[in-house]
Design an enzyme around this catalytic site. Structure first.
Site, PDB file in Angstrom:
ATOM      1  N   GLU A 154      -3.292  16.605  -8.744  1.00 29.09           N
ATOM      2  CA  GLU A 154      -4.246  16.024  -9.686  1.00 29.09           C
ATOM      3  C   GLU A 154      -5.533  16.849  -9.621  1.00 29.09           C
ATOM      4  O   GLU A 154      -6.025  17.141  -8.524  1.00 29.09           O
ATOM      5  CB  GLU A 154      -4.557  14.563  -9.320  1.00 29.09           C
ATOM      6  CG  GLU A 154      -5.588  13.938 -10.271  1.00 29.09           C
ATOM      7  CD  GLU A 154      -5.919  12.482  -9.930  1.00 29.09           C
ATOM      8  OE1 GLU A 154      -5.216  11.863  -9.121  1.00 29.09           O
ATOM      9  OE2 GLU A 154      -6.914  11.986 -10.511  1.00 29.09           O
ATOM     10  N   ASP A 198       1.082  14.967  -5.509  1.00 32.41           N
ATOM     11  CA  ASP A 198      -0.341  15.020  -5.103  1.00 32.41           C
ATOM     12  C   ASP A 198      -0.615  14.993  -3.592  1.00 32.41           C
ATOM     13  O   ASP A 198      -1.579  14.335  -3.150  1.00 32.41           O
ATOM     14  CB  ASP A 198      -1.128  13.873  -5.770  1.00 32.41           C
ATOM     15  CG  ASP A 198      -1.106  13.945  -7.285  1.00 32.41           C
ATOM     16  OD1 ASP A 198      -0.466  14.853  -7.834  1.00 32.41           O
ATOM     17  OD2 ASP A 198      -1.735  13.080  -7.931  1.00 32.41           O
ATOM     18  N   CYS A 257      -0.927   7.277  -8.311  1.00 33.64           N
ATOM     19  CA  CYS A 257      -0.214   8.385  -8.964  1.00 33.64           C
ATOM     20  C   CYS A 257       1.301   8.287  -8.841  1.00 33.64           C
ATOM     21  O   CYS A 257       2.020   8.698  -9.756  1.00 33.64           O
ATOM     22  CB  CYS A 257      -0.737   9.721  -8.458  1.00 33.64           C
ATOM     23  SG  CYS A 257      -2.425  10.005  -9.035  1.00 33.64           S
ATOM     24  N   LYS A 260      -2.034  18.401 -13.102  1.00 32.81           N
ATOM     25  CA  LYS A 260      -2.164  17.278 -14.042  1.00 32.81           C
ATOM     26  C   LYS A 260      -3.600  16.746 -14.018  1.00 32.81           C
ATOM     27  O   LYS A 260      -4.206  16.643 -12.951  1.00 32.81           O
ATOM     28  CB  LYS A 260      -1.167  16.168 -13.684  1.00 32.81           C
ATOM     29  CG  LYS A 260      -1.362  15.553 -12.304  1.00 32.81           C
ATOM     30  CD  LYS A 260      -0.173  14.672 -11.955  1.00 32.81           C
ATOM     31  CE  LYS A 260      -0.316  13.915 -10.678  1.00 32.81           C
ATOM     32  NZ  LYS A 260      -1.392  12.932 -10.618  1.00 32.81           N
ATOM     33  N   THR A 274      -1.112   8.501  -4.252  1.00 36.38           N
ATOM     34  CA  THR A 274      -0.984   7.274  -3.513  1.00 36.38           C
ATOM     35  C   THR A 274       0.068   6.392  -4.182  1.00 36.38           C
ATOM     36  O   THR A 274       0.272   6.473  -5.389  1.00 36.38           O
ATOM     37  CB  THR A 274      -2.323   6.481  -3.448  1.00 36.38           C
ATOM     38  OG1 THR A 274      -2.720   6.095  -4.780  1.00 36.38           O
ATOM     39  CG2 THR A 274      -3.423   7.318  -2.834  1.00 36.38           C
ATOM     40  N   GLN A 285      13.205  -7.342 -10.121  1.00 36.68           N
ATOM     41  CA  GLN A 285      13.875  -7.549 -11.417  1.00 36.68           C
ATOM     42  C   GLN A 285      15.049  -6.589 -11.611  1.00 36.68           C
ATOM     43  O   GLN A 285      15.235  -6.026 -12.683  1.00 36.68           O
ATOM     44  CB  GLN A 285      12.873  -7.380 -12.560  1.00 36.68           C
ATOM     45  CG  GLN A 285      11.649  -8.282 -12.456  1.00 36.68           C
ATOM     46  CD  GLN A 285      10.705  -8.072 -13.614  1.00 36.68           C
ATOM     47  OE1 GLN A 285      11.075  -8.283 -14.765  1.00 36.68           O
ATOM     48  NE2 GLN A 285       9.504  -7.657 -13.301  1.00 36.68           N
TER      49      GLN A 285
HETATM   50  N1  TIU Z   1      -2.989  10.948  -6.690  1.00 36.75           N
HETATM   51  C1  TIU Z   1      -3.551   9.752  -6.817  1.00 36.75           C
HETATM   52  O1  TIU Z   1      -2.970   8.716  -6.481  1.00 36.75           O
HETATM   53  N2  TIU Z   1      -4.877   9.709  -7.276  1.00 36.75           N
HETATM   54  C2  TIU Z   1      -5.781   8.742  -6.951  1.00 36.75           C
HETATM   55  O2  TIU Z   1      -6.915   8.778  -7.408  1.00 36.75           O
HETATM   56  N3  TIU Z   1      -5.376   7.778  -6.068  1.00 36.75           N
HETATM   57  C3  TIU Z   1      -6.150   6.799  -5.512  1.00 36.75           C
HETATM   58  O3  TIU Z   1      -5.581   5.904  -4.872  1.00 36.75           O
HETATM   59  N4  TIU Z   1      -7.462   6.848  -5.639  1.00 36.75           N
END
Ligand code: TIU
Length: 244
Positions: A72, A24, A162, A129, A158, A202
């Site tokens: 996304e 993403d 994701c 996706k 992020t 872990q």
């Molecule tokens: N790609 C992804 O992480 N989508 C999000 O919406 N991330 C956020 O941190 N908002």
């Protein structure tokens, strides 16, 4: 074999059965005016991951790893957008509304696409996706299986959303994943730190963590060892301290 220093312990992989998964890296997340900012986030934090991710991408291309990218987003008619996702956060502008980079998180729009620095080249599939996870409602697993992929090196944004969801999904499907800490980004420094801790806790409960420097070092060392074997005709890497 490539060996990368990592936590909780070294990550070893065969480039022939390992893919680089780029999650993403879309304008909608890393630039102002997109979906990320519509949720109230400061997008500048994510830009820091682009430079390291570019180095990793170029090195993986040179080493012959299979590279695959995700985005996304949703269909233009929003028929795959759950109402709960559209409404959550009560944003001023919603997914599908017009923004400065086009309709937020809609496939085919400028903001939905991948940033220029990391743009896929021929032979690198893009998986679109609808959710946070790269495996949910996509053909990613089928593509990886067709290619004989067993392990993943992961960059993206992020970290705690994701990237985390995708790595957890990968883990449940039997893949080993290595997340590169400076090539993933979060809007929240605290979440970045803790999300990485969670992956490797872990005994590596759902993955491994390293960084771009140690990853590139592992690739270079493996290349040197292969070159030495070819030059000397031996089948072993040189002993430690050898000048070869
Ligand atoms: N790609 C992804 O992480 N989508 C999000 O919406 N991330 C956020 O941190 N908002």
């Amino acid at each position: 074999m490539v060996t990368v220093e990592a936590e909780p312990y070294a990550f070893e992989f065969d480039p022939a059965s390992t893919a680089l998964l780029m999650v993403d890296f879309q304008r909608d997340f890393v630039y102002p005016g997109g979906f990320g900012e519509s949720l109230g986030n400061d997008t500048s934090f994510l830009l820091k991951a682009v430079g390291p991710a570019k180095k990793v991408l170029e090195a993986c291309r040179a080493a012959g790893l299979f590279v695959i990218h995700t985005r996304e987003g949703h269909r233009a008619d929003l028929s795959d957008l759950p109402p709960a996702k559209r409404e959550r956060g009560r944003p001023k502008i919603h997914i599908g509304d017009e923004g400065p980079m086009g309709r937020l998180l809609v496939r085919g729009e400028y903001g939905h696409d991948i940033v220029e620095e990391l743009y896929p080249i021929e032979g690198e599939p893009i998986v679109d996706k609808p959710g946070k996870g790269a495996f949910y409602a996509t053909d990613l697993d089928a593509i990886l299986k067709m290619k004989g992929i067993k392990k993943l090196v992961v960059c993206g944004v992020t970290t705690e959303v994701c990237v985390h969801t995708s790595v957890r999904e990968a883990n449940d499907r039997g893949y080993d994943a290595l997340v590169l800490s400076d090539a993933v980004g979060s809007y929240f420094p605290e979440f970045q730190r803790v999300a990485l801790e969670m992956i490797k806790a872990q005994g590596g409960i759902f993955g491994f963590v390293s960084d771009s420097r140690r990853f590139l070092k592992g690739l270079v060392a493996a290349k040197r060892a292969t070159g030495t074997r070819r030059a000397t005709g031996t089948s072993r890497a040189p002993a430690a301290g050898s000048k070869a």
